[in-house]
Enzyme design. Structure first.
Site, PDB file in Angstrom:
ATOM      1  CG  ASP A  12      -9.568   0.757   5.465  1.00  0.00           C
ATOM      2  OD1 ASP A  12      -9.505   0.507   4.255  1.00  0.00           O
ATOM      3  OD2 ASP A  12      -8.761   0.325   6.306  1.00  0.00           O
ATOM      4  CE  LYS A  32      -3.691  -1.909   2.766  1.00  0.00           C
ATOM      5  NZ  LYS A  32      -4.053  -2.136   4.161  1.00  0.00           N
ATOM      6  CD  GLN A  73      -3.723  -4.597   7.144  1.00  0.00           C
ATOM      7  OE1 GLN A  73      -3.538  -3.694   6.322  1.00  0.00           O
ATOM      8  NE2 GLN A  73      -4.525  -5.618   6.896  1.00  0.00           N
TER       9      GLN A  73
END
Ligand code: NDP
Length: 280
Positions: A117, A50, A94
Site C-alpha cells: 500500500d 481485492k 484495511q
C-alpha cells in the site's frame, strides 16, 4: 464542451489482464496477505474484491478477517508473522481500524519491502526523494496512470489536489511533483478554494465531500479526477458534481468506474513488483 470519460474500469481491467499474462509466463505465484479487523460491510466487500482480483491475476491471496475485539498486540503479532514468512510478498491492512488500535503503529510495523500500500514512512520518504525503490500508494499510482492515458507529458501542468491525507493527497502531490507538475494542495482550512481550483489544469478531488466540486470551480478544458467515494440516498457519488462538471472539463473520471478500479489494479501491480524484488 462535453468531457471525455477516462474509463478507469476498462483501463484497470486491461492492466490486470496484462499482469495475469506476465505472472503466468513467470510460472510462480506472488502471495498477498490482506488484514481486515472488524465487520465493516463496505471494507469486507472491498477486500473480497481485492482477493478475487488477485486470484484472477494468478496470485495467492489470504484474507485475514479478525474480529472487532482483536487487540493491537494481536494485529502486530500477525504482521510480524507475515513479515517473517518468505512466501508472503505483500501485506496490507484495511483502513479504518477500530478505534482501540493505533493505525500508524500498525502500518509502521509492515516491512517496507512488503508494504504494497506504500503507507510506511520509508516508502513515503523514498517517494518524496524520487527514489525508484519506493512502493507508491495504489490510489495515487492509479491516478498517475490514468492521467498518462490522456496527457503525453504532465510537465508544467498546474495540478490542484483537494485533500492532504497520508494515503491520497500527500503521496499524490509528491508523485505529480516528480512528474514535473506544479502542485497546489488545498484542504479544509484553505481560503478561497474555488479561486485556486479554477487555476488547475489537473484537478483532483479527494476530500470525501459529496459533489462538492461544481462547474464554476473548474477551468475550461481541465482534466478532473474524482477520488471520492460517497453515498447519497444509497447511491454512489464522488466529490465532483459529475453532471455539472462534465460540460466544463475536457476529461473526467466517473464514480463508480474511475479511480476505484485502478486502486485495486495498482495494488496487484505493487504486489507483483514486491514479489520480483524478493527474488533479486
Ligand atoms: P481523509 O478524510 O483522510 O482526508 C480528506 C482530506 O480532504 C483532508 O485533507 C481534509 O482536510 C480535506 N477536506 C475535507 N473537507 C474539505 C473541504 N470542505 N474543503 C477542502 N478540503 C477538505 O480522506 P481520504 O484521503 O482517505 O479519502 C478522500 C476520499 O477519497 C474519500 O471519499 C474516500 O472514500 C475516497 N478514497 C477513494 C479511494 C479510491 O480508490 N477511489 C481510495 C482512498 C480514498 P483537513 O486535512 O484539513 O482535514
Amino acid at each position: 464542451m462535453v468531457a471525455n470519460l477516462i474509463k478507469g474500469k476498462e483501463i484497470a481491467l486491461a492492466l490486470r489482464e496484462k499482469l495475469a499474462q506476465e505472472i503466468a509466463a513467470h510460472g510462480d505465484r506472488p502471495h498477498l496477505a490482506v488484514i481486515l479487523v472488524g465487520d465493516d460491510e463496505a471494507s469486507l466487500i472491498y477486500d473480497r474484491n481485492k482477493q478475487k482480483a488477485a486470484i484472477d491475476a494468478g496470485m495467492d491471496c489470504d484474507l485475514h478477517h479478525l474480529s472487532e475485539q482483536t487487540s493491537e498486540e494481536e494485529v502486530l503479532a500477525l504482521i510480524q508473522q507475515l513479515n517473517e514468512d518468505k512466501n508472503i510478498h505483500g501485506v496490507m491492512v484495511q483502513l479504518p481500524l477500530p478505534k482501540h488500535i493505533d493505525a500508524r503503529k500498525v502500518l509502521d510495523h509492515i516491512r517496507p519491502e512488503k508494504d504494497v500500500d506504500g503507507f510506511t514512512p520509508q516508502n513515503a520518504g523514498l517517494l518524496s526523494v524520487k527514489d525508484e525503490r519506493a512502493i507508491v500508494s495504489a490510489t495515487p499510482a492509479g491516478i498517475l496512470y490514468l492521467l498518462k492515458t490522456v496527457h503525453q507529458s504532465l510537465a508544467g501542468m498546474h495540478a490542484v489536489i483537494i485533500g492532504r491525507s497520508n494515503i491520497v493527497g500527500k503521496p499524490l502531490a509528491a508523485l505529480l511533483l516528480n512528474n514535473d507538475c506544479t502542485v497546489t494542495v488545498v484542504h479544509s482550512k484553505t481560503r478561497n478554494l474555488p479561486e485556486l481550483t479554477r487555476q488547475a489544469d489537473i484537478l483532483v478531488a479527494a476530500c470525501g465531500c459529496p459533489k462538492m466540486v461544481k462547474a464554476d470551480w473548474v477551468k475550461d478544458g481541465a482534466t478532473v479526477i474524482d477520488v471520492g467515494i460517497n453515498r447519497i440516498d444509497g447511491k454512489l457519488c464522488g466529490d465532483v458534481d459529475f453532471d455539472d462538471v462534465i460540460n466544463k472539463a475536457a476529461y473526467i473520471t466517473p464514480v463508480p468506474g474511475g479511480v476505484g478500479p485502478m486502486t485495486i489494479a495498482m495494488l496487484l501491480e505493487n504486489t507483483y513488483q514486491a514479489y520480483k524484488q524478493s527474488k533479486v
